[in-house]
Design an enzyme around this catalytic site. Structure first.
Site, PDB file in Angstrom:
ATOM      1  CG  ASP A  24      -2.055   0.974   1.113  1.00 51.63           C
ATOM      2  OD1 ASP A  24      -2.352   1.408  -0.022  1.00 51.63           O
ATOM      3  OD2 ASP A  24      -2.656   1.317   2.150  1.00 51.63           O
ATOM      4  CG  ASN A  26       1.873   1.556  -5.325  1.00 50.47           C
ATOM      5  OD1 ASN A  26       2.802   1.348  -4.562  1.00 50.47           O
ATOM      6  ND2 ASN A  26       1.339   0.622  -6.096  1.00 50.47           N
ATOM      7  CG  HIS A  41      -0.539   2.360  -9.363  1.00 48.82           C
ATOM      8  ND1 HIS A  41      -0.730   1.876  -8.086  1.00 48.82           N
ATOM      9  CD2 HIS A  41      -1.613   3.147  -9.621  1.00 48.82           C
ATOM     10  CE1 HIS A  41      -1.875   2.350  -7.598  1.00 48.82           C
ATOM     11  NE2 HIS A  41      -2.426   3.125  -8.509  1.00 48.82           N
ATOM     12  CG  LEU A 135       9.222 -17.026  -4.100  1.00 48.45           C
ATOM     13  CD1 LEU A 135       9.032 -17.043  -2.593  1.00 48.45           C
ATOM     14  CD2 LEU A 135       9.673 -15.629  -4.562  1.00 48.45           C
ATOM     15  NE  ARG A 192      -2.780  -1.379   4.546  1.00 49.25           N
ATOM     16  CZ  ARG A 192      -4.028  -1.459   4.132  1.00 49.25           C
ATOM     17  NH1 ARG A 192      -4.808  -2.403   4.623  1.00 49.25           N
ATOM     18  NH2 ARG A 192      -4.515  -0.613   3.256  1.00 49.25           N
ATOM     19  CD  GLU A 211       3.764 -13.425  15.615  1.00 49.48           C
ATOM     20  OE1 GLU A 211       3.708 -12.258  16.069  1.00 49.48           O
ATOM     21  OE2 GLU A 211       3.385 -14.420  16.263  1.00 49.48           O
TER      22      GLU A 211
HETATM   23  C1  IPE Z   1      -5.437  -2.774  -0.123  1.00 52.82           C
HETATM   24  O1  IPE Z   1      -5.085  -1.432  -0.292  1.00 52.82           O
HETATM   25  C2  IPE Z   1      -5.421  -3.496  -1.428  1.00 52.82           C
HETATM   26  C3  IPE Z   1      -4.134  -3.597  -2.111  1.00 52.82           C
HETATM   27  C4  IPE Z   1      -2.982  -3.182  -1.688  1.00 52.82           C
HETATM   28  C5  IPE Z   1      -4.181  -4.284  -3.373  1.00 52.82           C
HETATM   29  P1  IPE Z   1      -6.172  -0.278  -0.383  1.00 52.82           P
HETATM   30  O2  IPE Z   1      -5.428   0.982  -0.503  1.00 52.82           O
HETATM   31  O3  IPE Z   1      -7.161  -0.578  -1.450  1.00 52.82           O
HETATM   32  O4  IPE Z   1      -6.901  -0.404   1.029  1.00 52.82           O
HETATM   33  P2  IPE Z   1      -7.899   0.587   1.781  1.00 52.82           P
HETATM   34  O5  IPE Z   1      -9.016   0.865   0.828  1.00 52.82           O
HETATM   35  O6  IPE Z   1      -7.138   1.832   2.119  1.00 52.82           O
HETATM   36  O7  IPE Z   1      -8.322  -0.153   3.001  1.00 52.82           O
HETATM   37  C1  IPE Z   2      -1.666   0.222  -3.346  1.00 54.76           C
HETATM   38  O1  IPE Z   2      -1.401   1.566  -3.349  1.00 54.76           O
HETATM   39  C2  IPE Z   2      -1.843  -0.322  -4.738  1.00 54.76           C
HETATM   40  C3  IPE Z   2      -3.219  -0.770  -5.047  1.00 54.76           C
HETATM   41  C4  IPE Z   2      -4.232  -0.790  -4.234  1.00 54.76           C
HETATM   42  C5  IPE Z   2      -3.434  -1.241  -6.396  1.00 54.76           C
HETATM   43  P1  IPE Z   2      -2.577   2.642  -3.334  1.00 54.76           P
HETATM   44  O2  IPE Z   2      -2.968   2.945  -4.737  1.00 54.76           O
HETATM   45  O3  IPE Z   2      -3.686   2.172  -2.453  1.00 54.76           O
HETATM   46  O4  IPE Z   2      -1.856   3.883  -2.694  1.00 54.76           O
HETATM   47  P2  IPE Z   2      -2.459   4.925  -1.662  1.00 54.76           P
HETATM   48  O5  IPE Z   2      -2.977   4.157  -0.491  1.00 54.76           O
HETATM   49  O6  IPE Z   2      -3.554   5.661  -2.364  1.00 54.76           O
HETATM   50  O7  IPE Z   2      -1.303   5.786  -1.316  1.00 54.76           O
HETATM   51 MG    MG Z   3      -4.118   2.452  -0.482  1.00 52.31          MG
END
Ligand code: IPE
Ligand code: IPE
Ligand code: MG
Length: 255
Positions: A24, A26, A41, A135, A192, A211
């Site tokens: 999470d 990006n 991304h 892996l 995460r 964990e």
């Molecule tokens: C969770 O991230 C899904 C992925 C990383 C693929 P999100 O950014 O979508 O999660 P929420 O919506 O903030 O909970």
């Molecule tokens: C996770 O990064 C990637 C996907 C869910 C595809 P985000 O796109 O959720 O990035 P933030 O949370 O908005 O920074």
């Molecule tokens: Mg996100």
């Protein structure tokens, strides 16, 4: 250290067999640089390469990466399309490389909603790498823990109706066999990135005794050192699975 990986101080020193990551941050990574989320991304894909490389080198058995959740369809259409394109392009580029590195590729999630070309590419990647023994790289796409449990319940219900299972057969071990992760060990370490401390409908059933490790580092900045740090944190944890600390430390139970 004893054969089961527990040292006399009670600390489990083994590497995790299975690491599951919510990648999470990006979007925020890009926004911080006044760039479009798409760039974030793309940077995220680069981070994936490094993390896969690290896991392969350090004999991690399974790495599961959450790439697209069943809720991510709610994003603006442009971003969803971009993610699909990026996914397709990345697969096209990386499948042979994964194969050369003896990495087995797997996908979990409901792929029926993806464009047919993408579904074909996913199947091709799985077929091509199915006999690889290093892996196992599991990519969770259009995955949701609720979806996974529902599809497992549906299979079990069908067997009940057909009479090939009885109500008494239903227990956690049986349910495990119907989940998308059936043949994989449960995750030992969940990571995460991006600072949020939630599961966001990831592996709900499978994380029962995993964990948990949360870091504010945004995914594109999460590098091999960051992963080593997470693994180090894992190694300092005492996994008790319901036992007392004393039971674990005196090795009177097998975990
Ligand atoms: C969770 O991230 C899904 C992925 C990383 C693929 P999100 O950014 O979508 O999660 P929420 O919506 O903030 O909970
Ligand atoms: C996770 O990064 C990637 C996907 C869910 C595809 P985000 O796109 O959720 O990035 P933030 O949370 O908005 O920074
Ligand atoms: Mg996100």
């Amino acid at each position: 250290m004893s054969a089961d990986g527990i040292d006399p101080s009670g600390l489990k020193k083994d590497n995790p067999r299975h690491i599951a990551i919510i990648m999470d941050g990006n979007g925020r990574w890009a926004q911080k640089r006044f760039m479009p989320r798409a760039i974030g991304h793309q940077a995220g894909v680069k981070a994936v390469r490094k993390i896969v490389e690290y896991c392969a080198k350090h004999n991690i058995e399974v790495l599961t990466l959450f790439a697209f959740s069943s809720e991510n369809w709610r994003r603006p259409q442009d971003e969803v399309s971009l993610l699909m394109e990026l996914f397709m392009a990345t697969l096209g580029r990386e499948i042979s490389k994964l194969d050369r590195n003896n990495i087995r590729l797997r996908f979990i999630g409901d792929r029926s909603l993806f464009p047919e070309k993408l579904q074909d590419k996913m199947t091709e990647g799985e077929r091509k790498t199915q006999d690889n023994t290093a892996l196992t790289l599991v990519i969770a796409v259009n995955y949701g823990g609720h979806w996974d449990m529902c599809q497992a319940f549906q299979q079990v219900a069908a067997e009940l109706l057909a009479g090939t299972l009885t109500l008494e057969d239903i227990n956690p071990q049986l349910m495990n066999q119907y989940l998308a992760t059936a043949d994989l060990p449960e995750p030992d370490l969940f990571i995460r990135t991006g600072g949020e401390q939630r599961i966001s409908n990831f592996l709900l059933w499978q994380l029962a005794y995993t964990e948990l490790y949360f870091t504010p580092t945004l995914w594109p900045d999460f590098d091999q050192d960051s992963l080593a740090e997470a693994i180090q944190s894992f190694k300092t944890r005492e996994r008790r699975f319901g036992h007392t600390s004393e039971q674990v430390r005196t090795q009177s139970v097998s975990l």
